[in-house]
Design a protein around this motif. Structure first.
Motif, PDB file in Angstrom:
ATOM      1  N   HIS A 199      -8.685   4.055   7.516  1.00 11.72           N
ATOM      2  CA  HIS A 199      -7.536   4.273   6.805  1.00 11.72           C
ATOM      3  C   HIS A 199      -6.899   5.480   6.944  1.00 11.72           C
ATOM      4  CE1 HIS A 199      -9.256   0.772   4.741  1.00 11.72           C
ATOM      5  NE2 HIS A 199      -8.603   0.950   3.830  1.00 11.72           N
ATOM      6  N   ASN A 200      -7.328   6.299   7.746  1.00 11.95           N
ATOM      7  CA  ASN A 200      -6.475   7.456   8.099  1.00 11.95           C
ATOM      8  C   ASN A 200      -6.630   8.054   9.270  1.00 11.95           C
ATOM      9  OD1 ASN A 200      -8.806   9.565   8.311  1.00 11.95           O
ATOM     10  ND2 ASN A 200      -9.246   8.766   6.386  1.00 11.95           N
ATOM     11  N   THR A 226      -3.383   4.215   1.446  1.00 14.34           N
ATOM     12  CA  THR A 226      -3.879   4.323   0.242  1.00 14.34           C
ATOM     13  C   THR A 226      -3.542   3.127  -0.809  1.00 14.34           C
ATOM     14  OG1 THR A 226      -2.640   5.785  -0.878  1.00 14.34           O
ATOM     15  CG2 THR A 226      -4.301   6.840   0.302  1.00 14.34           C
ATOM     16  N   GLU A 267      -6.751  -5.240   2.054  1.00 13.91           N
ATOM     17  CA  GLU A 267      -7.959  -4.992   2.699  1.00 13.91           C
ATOM     18  C   GLU A 267      -8.442  -5.885   3.656  1.00 13.91           C
ATOM     19  OE1 GLU A 267      -9.411  -2.096   2.713  1.00 13.91           O
ATOM     20  OE2 GLU A 267      -8.793  -0.942   0.994  1.00 13.91           O
ATOM     21  N   GLU A 299      -2.130   8.216   6.483  1.00 12.76           N
ATOM     22  CA  GLU A 299      -3.171   7.769   5.607  1.00 12.76           C
ATOM     23  C   GLU A 299      -2.542   6.591   4.843  1.00 12.76           C
ATOM     24  OE1 GLU A 299      -6.598   9.039   2.377  1.00 12.76           O
ATOM     25  OE2 GLU A 299      -4.785  10.261   2.593  1.00 12.76           O
ATOM     26  N   TYR A 343       0.760  -1.171  -0.051  1.00 15.76           N
ATOM     27  CA  TYR A 343       0.003  -0.184  -0.130  1.00 15.76           C
ATOM     28  C   TYR A 343       0.803   1.129   0.143  1.00 15.76           C
ATOM     29  CZ  TYR A 343       1.001   0.883   4.843  1.00 15.76           C
ATOM     30  OH  TYR A 343       1.451   1.428   6.035  1.00 15.76           O
ATOM     31  N   LEU A 395      -6.757  -5.989   6.869  1.00 17.22           N
ATOM     32  CA  LEU A 395      -7.175  -4.950   8.015  1.00 17.22           C
ATOM     33  C   LEU A 395      -8.150  -5.425   8.606  1.00 17.22           C
ATOM     34  CD1 LEU A 395      -6.403  -1.668   6.080  1.00 17.22           C
ATOM     35  CD2 LEU A 395      -5.166  -2.650   7.835  1.00 17.22           C
TER      36      LEU A 395
END
Length: 288
Positions: A106-107, A88, A95, A86, A55, A98
């Motif tokens: 995500h942030n 991204t 994903e 963050e 990522y 997580l």
């Protein structure tokens, strides 16, 4: 400012100002960066067993510290720090990692206030050959000043020792702790690896709320500006002190080459080894 072919870019501005009479010190730093990160998931078992994905980690930070020397070498003061981080460009595998770790955010945006103590009796801040450096930074991040519905606590501690052992030889020891409270979003968790500690590990492979590392390094001048070093160490990540497992301690070792200008290291080339990991680091100054 740094830019690499891997897609990384970073801008860093810092200053250290001693106020009149030299007893008060103001330190500030501002940075922003974007870095592709290899990602195996969160926690030791994920880093050991999962397949790799990636990522992009984007961070912006501003840090101000005010310290006063109360006795020789002992500095006490306060800190204020803002962070925005963050993650991204995840693929479906990232994903899922997580989701498995119950980390949907995500942030992260937060302002923290803290207390700091530093004891510094090194003979030089760069290329130290003798002395001791100790620091403890405790920081509270109130939920009212972040996008997380919990108060967060962060503790960072460093203990370094340096000694000249013979002509051109220096032994250096570094102990480090980076500890976040349980409600902290994953993107602020420490990761094993980098250019200073646990060298040779892929940064981002082993990530959790808490990290402890230790390293012992022998630095030796060989001839003129040329020197070498060898180090050994270990580190561990864990989500709680109750779940610390000695069997999950990660080993670390490596060797390096040093080139000096005017008696100070100008180029550092290290090759580090770890569990299922190895890597080359090219940097300036010593690792610590």
């Amino acid at each position: 400012m740094d830019v690499s072919l891997t897609g990384y870019y970073g801008f860093y501005l810092a200053g250290d100002t001693f106020l009149p009479r030299g007893k008060d010190r103001l330190t500030y730093a501002v940075s922003t960066s974007s870095m592709p990160v290899r990602f195996w998931g969160l926690g030791f078992d994920a880093g050991l067993n999962n397949i790799r994905t990636k990522y992009v980690n984007k961070e912006t930070a501003a840090d101000v510290r005010y310290l006063r020397e109360v006795v020789r070498g002992l500095w006490l003061g306060g800190t204020v720090e803002y962070n925005f981080a963050e993650g991204t460009s995840f693929d479906s595998i990232g994903e899922e990692y997580l989701v498995v770790a119950n980390q949907a955010l995500h942030n992260f945006s937060s302002l923290g206030v803290g207390l700091m103590a530093i004891y510094d009796r090194r003979n030089a801040k760069v290329n130290t050959t003798d002395g001791v450096y100790l620091s403890l930074h405790t920081q509270l991040r109130p939920k009212q000043l972040s996008n997380v519905d919990s108060n967060l606590l962060h503790i960072e501690a460093v203990a370094d020792y340096y000694a000249s052992v013979w002509q051109g030889g220096v032994v250096a020891v570094d102990l480090y702790a980076n500890l976040w409270s349980s409600a902290t979003p994953w993107i602020m968790w420490p990761s094993v690896g980098g250019s200073n500690r646990m060298r040779g590990y892929y940064y981002g492979r082993y990530t959790d709320r808490k990290m402890l590392t230790a390293q012992l390094e022998l630095r030796q001048t060989i001839y003129g500006p040329i020197g070498v070093c060898a180090w050994g160490g270990a580190g561990s990540i864990f989500d709680s002190h109750k779940n610390f497992d000695a069997s999950k301690i990660l080993p670390n070792a490596g060797v390096g080459l040093r080139l000096a200008i005017a008696g100070q290291t100008a180029l550092r080339i290290d090759y580090g080894f770890g569990r299922h990991s190895q890597g080359l680091i090219i940097n300036v100054n010593e690792a610590f």
